[in-house]
Write a protein that holds these residues in place. Structure first.
Motif, short mmCIF file in Angstrom:
data_model
loop_
_atom_site.label_atom_id
_atom_site.label_comp_id
_atom_site.label_asym_id
_atom_site.label_seq_id
_atom_site.Cartn_x
_atom_site.Cartn_y
_atom_site.Cartn_z
N ASN A 1 3.61 -3.78 -2.15
CA ASN A 1 2.43 -3.11 -1.62
C ASN A 1 1.25 -4.09 -1.62
O ASN A 1 1.38 -5.24 -2.03
CB ASN A 1 2.13 -1.83 -2.39
CG ASN A 1 1.84 -2.08 -3.86
OD1 ASN A 1 1.49 -3.19 -4.27
ND2 ASN A 1 1.96 -1.05 -4.68
N ALA A 2 0.10 -3.61 -1.17
CA ALA A 2 -1.06 -4.49 -1.02
C ALA A 2 -1.46 -5.14 -2.34
O ALA A 2 -1.83 -6.32 -2.38
CB ALA A 2 -2.23 -3.72 -0.42
N GLU A 3 -1.41 -4.37 -3.42
CA GLU A 3 -1.79 -4.91 -4.73
C GLU A 3 -0.86 -6.06 -5.14
O GLU A 3 -1.32 -7.11 -5.62
CB GLU A 3 -1.75 -3.81 -5.78
CG GLU A 3 -2.20 -4.25 -7.16
CD GLU A 3 -2.14 -3.13 -8.18
OE1 GLU A 3 -2.50 -3.39 -9.35
OE2 GLU A 3 -1.75 -2.01 -7.82
N THR B 1 -6.98 -1.32 3.14
CA THR B 1 -6.93 -2.36 2.11
C THR B 1 -8.20 -3.19 2.21
O THR B 1 -8.66 -3.50 3.31
CB THR B 1 -5.71 -3.28 2.32
OG1 THR B 1 -4.53 -2.49 2.39
CG2 THR B 1 -5.59 -4.27 1.18
N SER C 1 2.34 7.27 -1.13
CA SER C 1 2.19 5.86 -1.46
C SER C 1 1.08 5.68 -2.49
O SER C 1 -0.02 6.21 -2.34
CB SER C 1 1.85 5.06 -0.20
OG SER C 1 1.29 3.81 -0.53
N ARG C 2 1.37 4.92 -3.57
CA ARG C 2 0.34 4.67 -4.59
C ARG C 2 -0.83 3.91 -4.01
O ARG C 2 -1.97 4.10 -4.43
CB ARG C 2 0.95 3.90 -5.77
CG ARG C 2 1.74 4.80 -6.71
CD ARG C 2 2.04 4.10 -8.02
NE ARG C 2 3.00 3.03 -7.86
CZ ARG C 2 4.31 3.21 -7.84
NH1 ARG C 2 4.82 4.42 -7.94
NH2 ARG C 2 5.12 2.18 -7.72
N GLN C 3 -0.57 3.01 -3.05
CA GLN C 3 -1.66 2.26 -2.44
C GLN C 3 -2.65 3.20 -1.77
O GLN C 3 -3.87 3.03 -1.88
CB GLN C 3 -1.11 1.28 -1.40
CG GLN C 3 -2.20 0.51 -0.66
CD GLN C 3 -1.64 -0.41 0.39
OE1 GLN C 3 -0.52 -0.91 0.27
NE2 GLN C 3 -2.38 -0.63 1.46
N SER D 1 -6.79 3.59 -3.01
CA SER D 1 -7.81 3.06 -2.11
C SER D 1 -9.08 3.87 -2.23
O SER D 1 -9.06 5.08 -2.49
CB SER D 1 -7.31 3.08 -0.67
OG SER D 1 -6.15 2.30 -0.52
N ASN E 1 -10.65 5.25 2.94
CA ASN E 1 -9.28 5.72 3.00
C ASN E 1 -9.10 6.69 4.17
O ASN E 1 -9.60 7.81 4.15
CB ASN E 1 -8.91 6.41 1.68
CG ASN E 1 -7.43 6.68 1.56
OD1 ASN E 1 -6.79 7.14 2.49
ND2 ASN E 1 -6.88 6.37 0.39
N ASN F 1 5.86 2.84 -4.22
CA ASN F 1 5.20 1.66 -3.65
C ASN F 1 5.91 1.17 -2.39
O ASN F 1 5.28 0.70 -1.46
CB ASN F 1 5.08 0.54 -4.68
CG ASN F 1 6.42 0.01 -5.13
OD1 ASN F 1 7.42 0.72 -5.12
ND2 ASN F 1 6.45 -1.25 -5.55
#
Length: 302
Positions: free
Chosen positions: A128-130, A150, A195-197, A201, A206, A226
């Motif tokens: 994911n982004a993180e 993101t 999704s956790r992302q 956010s 968001n 994720n």
């Protein structure tokens, strides 16, 4: 700390045995043991618990294992870049990204470069982004393919001429599967896989939170994920409906799952990002140049 000793330490951590690591490294066991003791003395920490049958890492050893892997990977990449300057263009390009159909665009550029420069190798990392931005910041990735929302203010970026459509992945025998599209009100009472992302956010940026509007606080989030592959297993089992981008799970005629878009329509932008002021190797510079050319051509066609 010497790179050689860090490689020794990583071999012991991997083999869980000083004898096994010595065999892999082609050095004697006493030599390896002495190097490890010297490393512990240098750091002032006990790194290994030496048992009769296996070696275990202490908490300090586990911390060093992570850092040592990053340091060794960075050193190897630097050597590869300088070797690539000595002959025909070659080298390694490291790309990380979330699950998105836009990876097909990246793949087409990789194929094109590979046909002319077979010495260029591609290394993909999914996360994911993180996960991706953490590896970008540490220099372990050259580029990241990020799905909005993101925060990309810390990076240089190239926006893709494509957008991913949001919807839900659910069983075909679910009542909502009879609908052509689903609304926020439809989903308010359903167990959802999220999704956790999307959850972490910021609310003001968001898109999903804005789309759900007043129903956001009423959502029943049964599970988070994720990457979608395992979340699709939960959806198949009927645990809930997975809020996801399109084309990421098998929704063919043979699959028990289907995709239903959100209504009103919601799409997310996609960006290829890299660290500001990054010094590119010949291979990464070529990749970015070809990427720009492809996206400019796609934008003109659109």
């Amino acid at each position: 700390m010497e790179l050689r000793v860090l490689r020794y330490f990583l071999a012991v951590a991997r083999e869980e045995s000083i004898t096994g690591a010595a065999n892999v490294l082609h050095i004697t066991q006493p030599t390896l043991s002495r190097q490890l003791r010297d490393l512990e003395t240098e750091l002032g920490q006990k790194l290994l618990i030496r048992g009769s049958h296996r070696v275990q890492l202490t908490s300090e050893g586990m911390r060093l294992r992570k850092r040592a892997a990053e340091i060794v990977a960075m050193a190897d990449r630097t050597e590869e870049e300088f070797r690539a300057m000595q002959g025909q263009l070659a080298g390694d390009v490291y790309i990380g990204g979330g699950e998105t159909i836009a990876m097909d665009l990246i793949a087409s550029v990789c194929r094109e470069i590979g046909e002319t420069f077979p010495g260029v190798k591609w290394h993909l990392y999914s996360g994911n982004a993180e996960d991706v931005t953490e590896r970008l910041d540490k220099g372990l990735l050259d580029f990241g393919l990020l799905i909005q929302p993101t925060d990309i203010t810390r990076y240089d970026c190239l926006s893709l001429p494509a957008r991913d459509r949001w919807g839900v992945i659910l069983r075909k025998d679910h009542p909502l599967a009879a609908k052509a599209a689903v609304t926020a009100e439809d989903l308010a009472g359903e167990p959802l896989l999220f999704s956790r992302q999307a959850l972490v956010s910021r609310a003001e940026t968001n898109e999903l939170i804005r789309w759900f509007g007043p129903f956001w606080e009423k959502l029943h989030i049964a599970a988070t994920y994720n990457l979608l592959y395992n979340a699709a297993a939960l959806a198949r089992a009927g645990v809930g409906c997975a809020v996801s981008l399109e084309h990421l799970a098998d929704t063919s005629a043979e699959s028990p799952l289907c995709f239903r878009p959100l209504s009103p329509d919601l799409t997310s932008g996609l960006d290829v990002v890299w660290k500001k002021y990054q010094v590119f190797s010949p291979a990464t510079e070529l990749f970015l140049g070809r990427l720009r050319s492809h996206f400019e051509a796609a934008g003109k066609k659109a």
